[in-house]
Design a protein around this motif. Structure first.
Motif, PDB file in Angstrom:
ATOM      1  N   ASP A 177       0.858  -1.198   0.000  1.00 34.64           N
ATOM      2  CA  ASP A 177       0.000   0.000   0.000  1.00 34.64           C
ATOM      3  C   ASP A 177       0.886   1.238   0.000  1.00 34.64           C
ATOM      4  O   ASP A 177       2.097   1.158   0.205  1.00 34.64           O
ATOM      5  N   GLU A 178       0.268   2.369  -0.319  1.00 32.04           N
ATOM      6  CA  GLU A 178       1.030   3.626  -0.395  1.00 32.04           C
ATOM      7  C   GLU A 178       0.079   4.773  -0.090  1.00 32.04           C
ATOM      8  O   GLU A 178      -1.111   4.707  -0.424  1.00 32.04           O
ATOM      9  N   ARG A 179       0.636   5.782   0.598  1.00 28.57           N
ATOM     10  CA  ARG A 179      -0.192   6.949   0.923  1.00 28.57           C
ATOM     11  C   ARG A 179       0.000   7.997  -0.163  1.00 28.57           C
ATOM     12  O   ARG A 179       1.046   8.105  -0.782  1.00 28.57           O
ATOM     13  N   LEU A 180      -1.075   8.814  -0.360  1.00 27.17           N
ATOM     14  CA  LEU A 180      -0.990   9.920  -1.313  1.00 27.17           C
ATOM     15  C   LEU A 180      -0.207  11.047  -0.651  1.00 27.17           C
ATOM     16  O   LEU A 180      -0.688  11.712   0.250  1.00 27.17           O
ATOM     17  N   PHE A 215      -8.871  -0.691   5.825  1.00 24.34           N
ATOM     18  CA  PHE A 215      -9.378  -0.224   7.119  1.00 24.34           C
ATOM     19  C   PHE A 215     -10.821  -0.678   7.330  1.00 24.34           C
ATOM     20  O   PHE A 215     -11.584  -0.748   6.344  1.00 24.34           O
ATOM     21  N   PRO A 216     -11.175  -1.011   8.582  1.00 25.05           N
ATOM     22  CA  PRO A 216     -12.575  -1.398   8.847  1.00 25.05           C
ATOM     23  C   PRO A 216     -13.542  -0.330   8.320  1.00 25.05           C
ATOM     24  O   PRO A 216     -13.345   0.861   8.567  1.00 25.05           O
ATOM     25  N   GLY A 217     -14.530  -0.774   7.536  1.00 23.88           N
ATOM     26  CA  GLY A 217     -15.540   0.155   7.037  1.00 23.88           C
ATOM     27  C   GLY A 217     -15.185   0.821   5.728  1.00 23.88           C
ATOM     28  O   GLY A 217     -16.043   1.423   5.072  1.00 23.88           O
ATOM     29  N   ASP A 218     -13.937   0.749   5.302  1.00 22.25           N
ATOM     30  CA  ASP A 218     -13.582   1.330   3.999  1.00 22.25           C
ATOM     31  C   ASP A 218     -13.988   0.353   2.884  1.00 22.25           C
ATOM     32  O   ASP A 218     -13.722  -0.849   2.990  1.00 22.25           O
ATOM     33  N   PRO A 219     -14.655   0.841   1.828  1.00 20.60           N
ATOM     34  CA  PRO A 219     -15.104  -0.041   0.741  1.00 20.60           C
ATOM     35  C   PRO A 219     -13.968  -0.878   0.152  1.00 20.60           C
ATOM     36  O   PRO A 219     -14.177  -2.014  -0.281  1.00 20.60           O
ATOM     37  N   ALA A 220     -12.744  -0.359   0.164  1.00 23.78           N
ATOM     38  CA  ALA A 220     -11.611  -1.122  -0.420  1.00 23.78           C
ATOM     39  C   ALA A 220     -11.447  -2.462   0.281  1.00 23.78           C
ATOM     40  O   ALA A 220     -10.989  -3.448  -0.319  1.00 23.78           O
ATOM     41  N   THR A 221     -11.825  -2.527   1.544  1.00 23.41           N
ATOM     42  CA  THR A 221     -11.643  -3.751   2.337  1.00 23.41           C
ATOM     43  C   THR A 221     -12.537  -4.884   1.841  1.00 23.41           C
ATOM     44  O   THR A 221     -12.243  -6.058   2.039  1.00 23.41           O
ATOM     45  N   ASP A 222     -13.619  -4.510   1.151  1.00 24.27           N
ATOM     46  CA  ASP A 222     -14.581  -5.522   0.662  1.00 24.27           C
ATOM     47  C   ASP A 222     -14.452  -5.784  -0.838  1.00 24.27           C
ATOM     48  O   ASP A 222     -15.229  -6.552  -1.399  1.00 24.27           O
ATOM     49  N   THR A 247     -13.620  -7.472  -4.121  1.00 24.40           N
ATOM     50  CA  THR A 247     -13.265  -8.868  -4.451  1.00 24.40           C
ATOM     51  C   THR A 247     -12.958  -9.032  -5.949  1.00 24.40           C
ATOM     52  O   THR A 247     -12.523 -10.086  -6.381  1.00 24.40           O
ATOM     53  N   ASP A 248     -13.199  -7.950  -6.745  1.00 22.02           N
ATOM     54  CA  ASP A 248     -13.044  -8.105  -8.207  1.00 22.02           C
ATOM     55  C   ASP A 248     -11.850  -7.317  -8.755  1.00 22.02           C
ATOM     56  O   ASP A 248     -11.761  -7.078  -9.955  1.00 22.02           O
ATOM     57  N   ALA A 249     -10.942  -6.927  -7.869  1.00 22.23           N
ATOM     58  CA  ALA A 249      -9.733  -6.235  -8.331  1.00 22.23           C
ATOM     59  C   ALA A 249      -8.621  -6.489  -7.331  1.00 22.23           C
ATOM     60  O   ALA A 249      -8.882  -6.796  -6.153  1.00 22.23           O
ATOM     61  N   ASP A 250      -7.367  -6.366  -7.790  1.00 23.61           N
ATOM     62  CA  ASP A 250      -6.224  -6.617  -6.895  1.00 23.61           C
ATOM     63  C   ASP A 250      -5.704  -5.354  -6.230  1.00 23.61           C
ATOM     64  O   ASP A 250      -4.905  -5.434  -5.302  1.00 23.61           O
ATOM     65  N   VAL A 251      -6.111  -4.190  -6.776  1.00 16.99           N
ATOM     66  CA  VAL A 251      -5.626  -2.914  -6.241  1.00 16.99           C
ATOM     67  C   VAL A 251      -6.817  -1.960  -6.161  1.00 16.99           C
ATOM     68  O   VAL A 251      -7.667  -1.958  -7.063  1.00 16.99           O
ATOM     69  N   ALA A 252      -6.891  -1.199  -5.090  1.00 21.49           N
ATOM     70  CA  ALA A 252      -8.036  -0.276  -4.947  1.00 21.49           C
ATOM     71  C   ALA A 252      -7.613   0.994  -4.216  1.00 21.49           C
ATOM     72  O   ALA A 252      -6.722   0.943  -3.350  1.00 21.49           O
ATOM     73  N   PRO A 253      -8.275   2.128  -4.577  1.00 19.92           N
ATOM     74  CA  PRO A 253      -8.067   3.357  -3.813  1.00 19.92           C
ATOM     75  C   PRO A 253      -8.861   3.287  -2.510  1.00 19.92           C
ATOM     76  O   PRO A 253      -9.852   2.556  -2.437  1.00 19.92           O
ATOM     77  N   THR A 254      -8.455   4.049  -1.505  1.00 17.18           N
ATOM     78  CA  THR A 254      -9.195   4.066  -0.234  1.00 17.18           C
ATOM     79  C   THR A 254      -9.644   5.490   0.065  1.00 17.18           C
ATOM     80  O   THR A 254      -9.241   6.447  -0.595  1.00 17.18           O
ATOM     81  N   GLN A 260      -5.228   9.755   1.858  1.00  7.72           N
ATOM     82  CA  GLN A 260      -5.850   8.770   0.982  1.00  7.72           C
ATOM     83  C   GLN A 260      -4.760   7.782   0.589  1.00  7.72           C
ATOM     84  O   GLN A 260      -3.565   8.088   0.661  1.00  7.72           O
ATOM     85  N   ARG A 261      -5.179   6.590   0.173  1.00  8.77           N
ATOM     86  CA  ARG A 261      -4.161   5.572  -0.131  1.00  8.77           C
ATOM     87  C   ARG A 261      -4.550   4.716  -1.315  1.00  8.77           C
ATOM     88  O   ARG A 261      -5.687   4.714  -1.767  1.00  8.77           O
ATOM     89  N   LEU A 262      -3.578   3.947  -1.766  1.00  7.52           N
ATOM     90  CA  LEU A 262      -3.789   2.883  -2.744  1.00  7.52           C
ATOM     91  C   LEU A 262      -3.371   1.599  -2.018  1.00  7.52           C
ATOM     92  O   LEU A 262      -2.389   1.620  -1.246  1.00  7.52           O
ATOM     93  N   THR A 263      -4.137   0.521  -2.213  1.00  8.26           N
ATOM     94  CA  THR A 263      -3.819  -0.701  -1.459  1.00  8.26           C
ATOM     95  C   THR A 263      -4.054  -1.963  -2.277  1.00  8.26           C
ATOM     96  O   THR A 263      -4.935  -1.989  -3.159  1.00  8.26           O
ATOM     97  N   LEU A 264      -3.270  -2.987  -1.993  1.00 10.57           N
ATOM     98  CA  LEU A 264      -3.622  -4.310  -2.499  1.00 10.57           C
ATOM     99  C   LEU A 264      -4.869  -4.752  -1.737  1.00 10.57           C
ATOM    100  O   LEU A 264      -5.083  -4.377  -0.587  1.00 10.57           O
TER     101      LEU A 264
END
Ligand code: 6PG
Length: 231
Positions: free
Chosen positions: A68-71, A147-154, A156-163, A170-174
């Motif tokens: 992951d990486e922070r903006l 993070f709990p409650g962040d949509p990125a945590t759920d 399932t159809d991509a390997d990388v997502a913004p948070t 803000q971040r980018l995460t696997l």
């Protein structure tokens, strides 16, 4: 069930995690001629990176990705790649083309996420199969930037997502699928403030992240973080 290795203190836990990661990397290079390793950020990995830099690792055959990486601007201390460069990459002979930083400088985070997924697939095949991922654990139970409650945590159809914004950035995460697909998941968790989150991870509760604590996972922890575990 996640395997937990308890060391007396944070330094010993970091050294044990570094030894294990080096073993996993060497195994991958021996077996497959290359190793795709993704590492997390934050403060705990500093000791891990410094220990890893001392070990015999065939860096010319390793590709290093970010979990992951922070903006934040290039070179900013908040950037996980800054910590990675300062404490590991400036001390080892990793070919420059083998470092794959998350492209958080792109105008669109969605486009950045798609770009990084393509890079992962170019190196690790599709679906991307990392050989090893290093994970930390937040007090709130997050790992990567899931993070709990962040949509990125759920996702399932991509390997990388913004948070969304967390801890000021803000971040980018696997995502969970990308991390779950890794052949080895190596956690490093230290400090008494992490004890409740570690307990939840080992128990297997704590939402989608808990799925990352299953088979193939090992956690190197200090006795402070392990204080809530039945031992
Ligand atoms: C990040 C990390 C994150 C980290 C935890 C624990 O970008 O912050 O990737 O997942 O592992 O937040 O952070 P500490 O090691 O600083 O406690």
């Amino acid at each position: 069930m996640i395997r937990v290795e308890v060391a007396g203190d944070a330094s010993a836990a970091a050294a044990a995690a570094a030894d294990h990661l080096a073993e996993v990397v060497n195994g991958a290079v021996t077996t497959r001629g290359t190793c795709a390793l993704a590492v997390s950020g934050g403060t705990t990995p500093v000791r891990l990176f410094e220990e890893l830099a001392k070990l015999d690792v065939p860096w010319s055959a390793v590709h290093v990705f970010q979990v992951d990486e922070r903006l934040a601007p290039d070179g900013h201390p908040d950037r996980n790649v800054t910590v990675l460069r300062d404490h590991l990459l400036s001390h080892v002979a990793l070919p420059a083309t083998n470092l794959h930083p998350m492209p958080v400088g792109m105008p669109s985070l969605d486009a950045a996420a798609a770009r990084y997924q393509r890079v992962l697939e170019e190196v690790c095949g599709s679906p991307a199969g990392l050989d090893a991922v290093h994970l930390g654990l937040g007090r709130d139970g997050h790992t990567a930037s899931l993070f709990p409650g962040d949509p990125a945590t759920d996702v399932t159809d991509a390997d990388v997502a913004p948070t969304g914004e967390h801890e000021g950035r803000q971040r980018l995460t696997l995502t969970v699928p990308a991390l779950q697909r890794a052949r080895a998941r190596v956690w490093l968790v230290t400090g008494d403030d992490k004890a409740p989150a570690l307990e939840a991870l080992v128990r297997g509760d704590g939402g989608p992240v808990a799925r990352l604590g299953g088979e193939g996972a090992v956690a190197f922890v200090d006795s402070a973080a392990a204080s809530g575990l039945d031992r």
